[in-house]
Design an enzyme around this catalytic site. Structure first.
Site: not given
Ligand code: ADP
Length: 171
Positions: A28, A52, A103, A141
């Site tokens: 992130h 959620k 990703r 996460s």
């Molecule tokens: P959500 O539950 O809205 O998907 P996340 O916190 O899991 O929220 O992710 C927020 C954004 O960050 C999403 O667009 C996700 O694809 C991106 N993201 C999460 N981890 C990574 C990573 N390691 N590299 C690039 N983008 C990421």
């Protein structure tokens, strides 16, 4: 150029990076850093979704994000949270760009669906995707939480603020 200037005037280049951030990972941070090099102002917006199930409360996630960005020397990033529709929140704060991270191929279908739905709801808003550094491409996460709760070392994957918080949740 004229178009960009008028967008700037209307504050359209303010960008929002929405997500659960449960917890924030180095993936992130990497995406946010890339977005900051393109957009003047970015707001990290934690989604408050009561249906959620999350490991950390909204306040905990906001606090981890603030600490993590400060530790990275990125104090200019604003951290906020919102409930309800993202496009409504964006209208409220005058933002015109949604930042999302990509990703592997697995992200594409969901992100594509979301981007088109948001465009339908508010056509002026654009979604912009940033690809993370390859070294964070495996990170999510959920995998971080799984490893942390099984006693594995997650320090290469998350900022210090999140690593400390994950340790305290384990007990
Ligand atoms: P959500 O539950 O809205 O998907 P996340 O916190 O899991 O929220 O992710 C927020 C954004 O960050 C999403 O667009 C996700 O694809 C991106 N993201 C999460 N981890 C990574 C990573 N390691 N590299 C690039 N983008 C990421």
């Amino acid at each position: 150029m004229k178009k960009i200037k008028s967008k700037l005037k209307r504050g359209k280049l303010r960008a929002v990076y929405p997500g659960s951030f449960d917890p924030v990972t180095k993936g992130h941070i990497d995406v946010a850093r890339r977005a900051m090099s393109v957009f003047g102002e970015i707001v990290i917006a934690v989604i408050e979704n009561p249906s959620k199930k999350t490991c950390f409360t909204v306040a905990e996630r906001v606090s981890m994000l603030k600490k993590a960005f400060a530790q990275e020397g990125l104090e200019k990033v604003r951290v906020d949270s919102f409930e309800g529709l993202l496009v409504n929140y964006m209208k409220k704060i005058g933002a015109g760009i949604i930042i999302r991270g990509l990703r592997a191929l697995s992200d594409f279908e969901y992100e594509f669906q979301m981007a088109l739905m948001n465009r339908k709801l508010f056509p002026e808003i654009e979604t912009v995707f940033f690809m993370t550094d390859a070294k964070y491409a495996y990170l999510s996460s959920s995998i971080v939480k799984e490893v942390a709760f099984l006693g594995g070392d997650i320090t290469p994957a998350v900022p210090e603020a999140a690593a400390l918080k994950l340790k305290s949740k384990k007990r």
